[in-house]
Design a protein around this motif. Sequence first.
Motif, PDB file in Angstrom:
ATOM      1  N   MET A   1      53.865  40.809  37.398  1.00 25.70           N
ATOM      2  CA  MET A   1      53.126  40.746  38.667  1.00 25.70           C
ATOM      3  C   MET A   1      52.486  39.367  38.811  1.00 25.70           C
ATOM      4  SD  MET A   1      50.005  43.185  39.957  1.00 25.70           S
ATOM      5  CE  MET A   1      49.202  42.883  41.522  1.00 25.70           C
ATOM      6  N   ARG A   2      52.694  38.731  39.952  1.00 28.16           N
ATOM      7  CA  ARG A   2      52.176  37.390  40.208  1.00 28.16           C
ATOM      8  C   ARG A   2      50.663  37.429  40.367  1.00 28.16           C
ATOM      9  NH1 ARG A   2      54.246  32.439  41.994  1.00 28.16           N
ATOM     10  NH2 ARG A   2      53.194  31.376  43.713  1.00 28.16           N
ATOM     11  N   THR A   3      49.965  36.549  39.672  1.00 25.55           N
ATOM     12  CA  THR A   3      48.508  36.494  39.726  1.00 25.55           C
ATOM     13  C   THR A   3      48.060  35.174  40.341  1.00 25.55           C
ATOM     14  OG1 THR A   3      48.240  35.442  37.556  1.00 25.55           O
ATOM     15  CG2 THR A   3      48.394  37.870  37.612  1.00 25.55           C
ATOM     16  N   LEU A   4      46.774  35.089  40.631  1.00 23.52           N
ATOM     17  CA  LEU A   4      46.220  33.848  41.174  1.00 23.52           C
ATOM     18  C   LEU A   4      46.349  32.719  40.165  1.00 23.52           C
ATOM     19  CD1 LEU A   4      44.855  32.923  43.798  1.00 23.52           C
ATOM     20  CD2 LEU A   4      42.649  33.370  42.714  1.00 23.52           C
ATOM     21  N   ALA A   5      46.227  33.035  38.890  1.00 20.70           N
ATOM     22  CA  ALA A   5      46.408  32.021  37.849  1.00 20.70           C
ATOM     23  C   ALA A   5      47.844  31.488  37.848  1.00 20.70           C
ATOM     24  CB  ALA A   5      46.061  32.605  36.484  1.00 20.70           C
ATOM     25  N   ASP A   6      48.816  32.369  38.106  1.00 20.67           N
ATOM     26  CA  ASP A   6      50.210  31.937  38.195  1.00 20.67           C
ATOM     27  C   ASP A   6      50.402  30.969  39.356  1.00 20.67           C
ATOM     28  OD1 ASP A   6      50.935  33.612  36.058  1.00 20.67           O
ATOM     29  OD2 ASP A   6      51.340  35.299  37.403  1.00 20.67           O
ATOM     30  N   VAL A   7      49.767  31.288  40.476  1.00 18.59           N
ATOM     31  CA  VAL A   7      49.870  30.426  41.654  1.00 18.59           C
ATOM     32  C   VAL A   7      49.250  29.060  41.364  1.00 18.59           C
ATOM     33  CG1 VAL A   7      49.338  30.189  44.106  1.00 18.59           C
ATOM     34  CG2 VAL A   7      49.782  32.451  43.150  1.00 18.59           C
ATOM     35  N   ALA A   8      48.113  29.063  40.667  1.00 26.57           N
ATOM     36  CA  ALA A   8      47.447  27.803  40.332  1.00 26.57           C
ATOM     37  C   ALA A   8      48.325  26.929  39.445  1.00 26.57           C
ATOM     38  CB  ALA A   8      46.110  28.085  39.645  1.00 26.57           C
ATOM     39  N   VAL A   9      49.008  27.545  38.481  1.00 26.77           N
ATOM     40  CA  VAL A   9      49.903  26.791  37.600  1.00 26.77           C
ATOM     41  C   VAL A   9      51.053  26.195  38.401  1.00 26.77           C
ATOM     42  CG1 VAL A   9      51.544  26.992  35.704  1.00 26.77           C
ATOM     43  CG2 VAL A   9      49.297  28.080  35.525  1.00 26.77           C
ATOM     44  N   VAL A  26      45.816  18.306  40.903  1.00 30.75           N
ATOM     45  CA  VAL A  26      45.667  19.276  41.978  1.00 30.75           C
ATOM     46  C   VAL A  26      44.335  19.994  41.812  1.00 30.75           C
ATOM     47  CG1 VAL A  26      46.552  21.469  42.887  1.00 30.75           C
ATOM     48  CG2 VAL A  26      48.127  19.595  42.357  1.00 30.75           C
ATOM     49  N   VAL A  27      43.628  20.169  42.917  1.00 30.34           N
ATOM     50  CA  VAL A  27      42.355  20.901  42.920  1.00 30.34           C
ATOM     51  C   VAL A  27      42.622  22.220  43.641  1.00 30.34           C
ATOM     52  CG1 VAL A  27      39.935  20.839  43.592  1.00 30.34           C
ATOM     53  CG2 VAL A  27      41.117  18.712  42.990  1.00 30.34           C
ATOM     54  N   PHE A  28      42.918  23.258  42.867  1.00 31.13           N
ATOM     55  CA  PHE A  28      43.412  24.501  43.455  1.00 31.13           C
ATOM     56  C   PHE A  28      42.284  25.359  44.013  1.00 31.13           C
ATOM     57  CE2 PHE A  28      44.970  28.932  43.103  1.00 31.13           C
ATOM     58  CZ  PHE A  28      46.026  28.840  44.000  1.00 31.13           C
ATOM     59  N   GLY A  29      41.410  25.823  43.164  1.00 34.83           N
ATOM     60  CA  GLY A  29      40.317  26.697  43.568  1.00 34.83           C
ATOM     61  C   GLY A  29      39.571  27.157  42.340  1.00 34.83           C
ATOM     62  N   VAL A  30      38.416  27.755  42.551  1.00 31.41           N
ATOM     63  CA  VAL A  30      37.594  28.175  41.417  1.00 31.41           C
ATOM     64  C   VAL A  30      36.758  29.389  41.820  1.00 31.41           C
ATOM     65  CG1 VAL A  30      35.615  26.704  42.009  1.00 31.41           C
ATOM     66  CG2 VAL A  30      36.024  27.311  39.620  1.00 31.41           C
ATOM     67  N   GLY A  31      36.480  30.243  40.840  1.00 33.75           N
ATOM     68  CA  GLY A  31      35.596  31.370  41.088  1.00 33.75           C
ATOM     69  C   GLY A  31      36.251  32.699  40.768  1.00 33.75           C
ATOM     70  N   ASP A  32      35.679  33.752  41.338  1.00 32.08           N
ATOM     71  CA  ASP A  32      36.113  35.119  41.096  1.00 32.08           C
ATOM     72  C   ASP A  32      37.360  35.421  41.922  1.00 32.08           C
ATOM     73  OD1 ASP A  32      36.396  37.827  40.711  1.00 32.08           O
ATOM     74  OD2 ASP A  32      34.361  38.367  41.339  1.00 32.08           O
ATOM     75  N   SER A  33      38.439  35.787  41.263  1.00 32.15           N
ATOM     76  CA  SER A  33      39.688  36.079  41.967  1.00 32.15           C
ATOM     77  C   SER A  33      39.627  37.390  42.746  1.00 32.15           C
ATOM     78  CB  SER A  33      40.853  36.130  40.978  1.00 32.15           C
ATOM     79  OG  SER A  33      40.646  37.157  40.015  1.00 32.15           O
ATOM     80  N   ASP A  34      38.526  38.138  42.605  1.00 28.97           N
ATOM     81  CA  ASP A  34      38.334  39.378  43.351  1.00 28.97           C
ATOM     82  C   ASP A  34      37.052  39.307  44.184  1.00 28.97           C
ATOM     83  OD1 ASP A  34      39.131  42.009  44.064  1.00 28.97           O
ATOM     84  OD2 ASP A  34      37.696  42.865  42.637  1.00 28.97           O
ATOM     85  N   ALA A  35      36.676  38.094  44.587  1.00 27.97           N
ATOM     86  CA  ALA A  35      35.396  37.890  45.279  1.00 27.97           C
ATOM     87  C   ALA A  35      35.423  38.476  46.693  1.00 27.97           C
ATOM     88  CB  ALA A  35      35.077  36.404  45.346  1.00 27.97           C
ATOM     89  N   ASP A  36      34.275  38.988  47.120  1.00 29.52           N
ATOM     90  CA  ASP A  36      34.117  39.427  48.503  1.00 29.52           C
ATOM     91  C   ASP A  36      33.787  38.259  49.422  1.00 29.52           C
ATOM     92  OD1 ASP A  36      34.610  42.139  48.090  1.00 29.52           O
ATOM     93  OD2 ASP A  36      32.521  42.548  47.573  1.00 29.52           O
ATOM     94  N   LEU A  37      33.297  37.160  48.846  1.00 33.99           N
ATOM     95  CA  LEU A  37      32.855  36.002  49.625  1.00 33.99           C
ATOM     96  C   LEU A  37      33.659  34.780  49.201  1.00 33.99           C
ATOM     97  CD1 LEU A  37      30.843  34.669  51.601  1.00 33.99           C
ATOM     98  CD2 LEU A  37      29.218  34.484  49.684  1.00 33.99           C
ATOM     99  N   MET A  38      34.311  34.128  50.190  1.00 33.25           N
ATOM    100  CA  MET A  38      35.140  32.959  49.918  1.00 33.25           C
ATOM    101  C   MET A  38      34.707  31.809  50.805  1.00 33.25           C
ATOM    102  SD  MET A  38      39.301  32.713  50.011  1.00 33.25           S
ATOM    103  CE  MET A  38      40.193  31.182  49.807  1.00 33.25           C
ATOM    104  N   PHE A  39      34.691  30.603  50.236  1.00 31.92           N
ATOM    105  CA  PHE A  39      34.347  29.390  50.971  1.00 31.92           C
ATOM    106  C   PHE A  39      35.590  28.513  51.086  1.00 31.92           C
ATOM    107  CE2 PHE A  39      30.418  31.003  49.356  1.00 31.92           C
ATOM    108  CZ  PHE A  39      29.457  30.675  50.313  1.00 31.92           C
TER     109      PHE A  39
END
Length: 262
Positions: A1-9, A26-39
């Motif tokens: 199953m494809r994960t956010l970490a896989d996408v980042a790689v 590359v500056v992909f993203g950081v934080g909780d991969s199941d966050a309710d709040l995204m910036f």
Amino acid sequence: MRTLADVAVEASTCTKCRLAEGRTQVVFGVGDSDADLMFIGEGPGFHEDQQGEPFVGAAGHLLTQMLGEIGQSREDVYIANIVKCRPPGNRDPLPDEIETCTPWLIEQLSMVQPRVVVTLGNFATKFVLNTQLGITRLRGQVHDWHGRTVIPTFHPAAILHGGGQNSPQLGLLREDFSLARRTLDSMETGTAISTLGTGVGGAAGSGGPVPTQPPPPPAAPPSGPQAPGSPRAVPPGSMARHALDDTPAQLDAPDEEQLELF
């Protein structure tokens, strides 16, 4: 199953546009991969390019401060940018660069599935909501957006540019972060927020799976002399692009293809 970490790689070796030529990483993203709040911001700057993490310079410190004031940390939310590589000289990303990079943002939104998205500054807000209205017209409201809620606010760099802790807009930034917190709380309790605004262009929707096709690129800026009364051109790399935008603008009709992507 494809994960956010896989996408980042996968994104870390992306060479699909010219921004790859001058980046450090590359500056992909950081934080909780199941966050309710995204910036969502515009793109990496110098410090982000060096460290590989979004919002780690002075603007990032202010973002972290604002998060703390609403009882959140960087580990509790997810932070990303529209483009993942630093544009040379901190210029605005070009339309074809945005088009090429948008699928990474689509996957981030699809996998994180945030309930509330805070857009930071004019560039991210206009891109996400597909509007030409400036941030001062849009902030302080929530915008229904295909089963999610978008809350536009100032880019932290605009606050720093306008005086930092002495900026008159700092209080407005606090209000918007507080609105994001109250909106999340209301979702948990099922209570209404009295300050809810209308979505841009009535862009409410049903959510659901996120398609994988990118939106069409934003229109290129017109060339030649500007008409009287038109917005002033911003030099590449200028901090002025993060300044407050009070310029009235005609609201474009929502692009349904773009709205469905998120």
